[in-house]
Design a protein around this motif. Structure first.
Motif, short mmCIF file in Angstrom:
data_model
loop_
_atom_site.label_atom_id
_atom_site.label_comp_id
_atom_site.label_asym_id
_atom_site.label_seq_id
_atom_site.Cartn_x
_atom_site.Cartn_y
_atom_site.Cartn_z
N GLY A 117 52.06 -70.17 117.00
CA GLY A 117 52.56 -68.57 117.01
C GLY A 117 51.64 -67.98 117.98
O GLY A 117 52.00 -66.76 118.33
N GLN A 118 50.38 -68.71 118.83
CA GLN A 118 49.69 -67.77 119.56
C GLN A 118 49.72 -68.61 121.13
O GLN A 118 49.84 -67.91 122.10
CB GLN A 118 48.40 -67.60 119.00
N GLU A 119 49.19 -69.91 120.89
CA GLU A 119 48.87 -70.56 122.04
C GLU A 119 50.12 -70.86 122.92
O GLU A 119 49.88 -70.69 124.16
CB GLU A 119 48.13 -71.93 121.94
N TYR A 120 51.33 -71.21 122.25
CA TYR A 120 52.39 -71.71 123.16
C TYR A 120 52.64 -70.48 123.96
O TYR A 120 52.89 -70.51 125.19
CB TYR A 120 53.43 -71.90 122.07
N PRO A 121 53.06 -68.97 123.41
CA PRO A 121 53.56 -68.08 124.28
C PRO A 121 52.45 -67.49 125.22
O PRO A 121 52.59 -67.04 126.42
CB PRO A 121 53.81 -66.99 123.29
N GLU A 122 51.35 -67.88 124.98
CA GLU A 122 50.20 -67.51 125.72
C GLU A 122 50.01 -68.47 127.18
O GLU A 122 49.61 -68.18 128.36
CB GLU A 122 48.78 -67.56 125.41
N LEU A 123 50.44 -69.65 126.97
CA LEU A 123 50.22 -70.62 127.97
C LEU A 123 51.31 -71.13 128.56
O LEU A 123 51.60 -71.77 129.72
CB LEU A 123 49.47 -72.00 127.34
N PHE A 124 52.71 -71.08 127.87
CA PHE A 124 53.68 -71.58 128.42
C PHE A 124 55.02 -70.79 128.69
O PHE A 124 54.95 -69.87 127.78
CB PHE A 124 54.04 -72.85 127.58
#
Length: 453
Positions: A301-308
């Protein structure tokens, strides 16, 4: 009339202090006004005097990029990725995103890795060997971190002979050897691998037992519920089926959480590509995504869209929920529990840091406070200290136990000798520090609504 000088637009060019990339974090750095709230909330900074804290690791690291020769400080590897700084920051500075990207850059640029490879490519094997010799300790540490970060792979291998793996991993001489050669602490017992994985159970039962296109969820079980605690996954399935949900279990890999914490962003991206592809397909098939681990739901929910930047990643993030959270939002869970009861349970509840980041730190206490037969007590807002792989590293073990001391004390002063948490590694730390049995909220829901009905 103003005497201020004017500039010809053709002659003036703004200076880009930061290299522009798809992960440009300069706006976040500019939002930091150095209040140091993040530093005071950091559990690692509280116990490790050499750790400069999240403010330095985030905004100040990015400001230092003004200097072309600036390298990421090696203290970034001491960040446990608990993400409490995100929750504490009054300016919504993307601290954990900065830490993850800085840690990834540090690992990517370690001298003994990239420079040794470059020397080999340039036809200088002697120089490559010298670089590796200089960085030998770092090379062993990186190998250790890669093994810990890629738990999915080692657990998958162990699942073919779990009884053998359980014996070998906790055999005294083997643990001593791992501590001496790789720096994996011998103070902890390795978690037991289940005789049968969750996915094996799911296949044997014939998959979903409920067909309902109007109420459909895709279960992201993660590594631990699949290989170590399939009873949590089974509880998830049975509780959701009790409410009439059709359950999908898409092909999936690790959420990437331990890889983020160790700077292995390339590994994490490869896993994310599989997860996003299959979860996005489930969304198109009418499902919402539900995870039983708060670190997994945080990653999706947070790290995926922040990093990729992956096709469908925003949809996956927007449709991801934690297991109990989704039921509270979409079902009258409180009313169902009003009519339920369980055998007497006195529970000491610890909210994982990654639950706090999602605003879920009070839900278990709120949910079970009125359940007949249950007494539940929140043991405080301290970090458990293990933070995934952090507490498994020999050089971090004492710090992890010092961080967890407040939680241990609160648990031991609470009534009963059973703990509760949504995070599997927090559960390891709770059990390790107190000897208590640890339960997942979904297991209590199953007892109250399914086996107790």
């Amino acid at each position: 009339m103003s005497d201020a000088p004017t500039h010809d637009a053709d002659e003036f060019e703004p200076v880009d202090v930061f290299e522009t990339t798809e992960m440009d974090l300069r706006p976040g750095a500019d939002d930091c006004y150095k209040c140091s709230t993040c530093d005071t909330s950091c559990p690692v900074a509280e116990v490790d005097d050499e750790f400069p804290g999240p403010k330095f690791q985030g905004p100040e690291q990015w400001r230092l990029k003004r200097k072309e020769d600036h390298e990421i400080d090696d203290s970034i590897t001491s960040c446990s990725n608990c993400m409490r700084c995100d929750d504490a920051c009054p300016s919504s500075v993307p601290l954990s995103q900065m830490h993850n990207t800085a840690r990834g850059e540090y690992v990517e640029n370690q001298r003994f890795g990239r420079e040794a490879l470059s020397a080999l490519v340039d036809g200088s094997p002697r120089e490559a060997l010298e670089i590796v010799r200089e960085g030998q300790d770092g090379l062993v540490e990186r190998l250790r971190n890669r093994i810990l970060a890629n738990y999915h792979t080692s657990a998958w291998l162990a699942s073919y002979a779990p009884s053998v793996a359980n014996f070998v991993m906790n055999f005294g001489p083997a643990r001593w050897a791992m501590a001496k050669t790789m720096g994996v602490t011998s103070e902890r017992e390795f978690p037991a691998f289940a005789d049968h994985t969750f996915r094996e159970w799911w296949t044997a039962r014939g998959g979903a037992q409920v067909s309902n296109p109007d109420k459909r969820i895709a279960y992201f079980h993660g590594c631990y519920s699949n290989f170590n605690t399939p009873e949590v996954g089974k509880a998830m399935v049975r509780v959701y089926e009790e409410f009439g949900y059709e359950i999908l279990v898409p092909p999936q890999k690790c959420s990437g959480t331990p890889m983020f914490a160790n700077g292995m962003l390339g590994d994490a991206r490869r896993h994310a590509e599989t997860n996003v592809k299959n979860l996005a397909a489930a969304i198109e098939n009418g499902a919402e995504i539900v995870a039983s681990c708060t670190s997994c739901s945080m990653a999706l929910g947070q790290e995926y869209p922040e990093l990729f930047d992956l096709d469908g990643i925003e949809d996956v993030a927007a449709h991801t929920y934690e297991g109990v959270e989704y039921l509270r939002l979409h079902e009258d869970l409180e009313d169902a529990l009003d009519e339920a009861s369980v055998e007497g349970s006195e529970l000491a509840y610890h909210a994982p840091c990654h639950a706090r980041n999602q605003g879920l730190d009070t839900q278990a206490v709120e949910l079970f406070s009125d359940l007949d037969g249950v007494a539940i007590e929140d043991v405080g807002d301290s970090c458990s200290g293990i933070s995934g792989t952090y507490g498994w590293k020999e050089e971090k073990y004492d710090y992890s136990m010092e961080i967890g001391e407040e939680m241990f004390e609160h648990m031991e002063h609470a009534d009963g000798e059973t703990g509760m948490t949504e995070c599997p590694t927090c559960a390891m730390q709770m059990e390790h520090g107190t000897g208590y049995e640890i339960r997942h909220p979904l297991e209590l829901l199953e007892e109250a609504l399914v086996t107790g009905s």
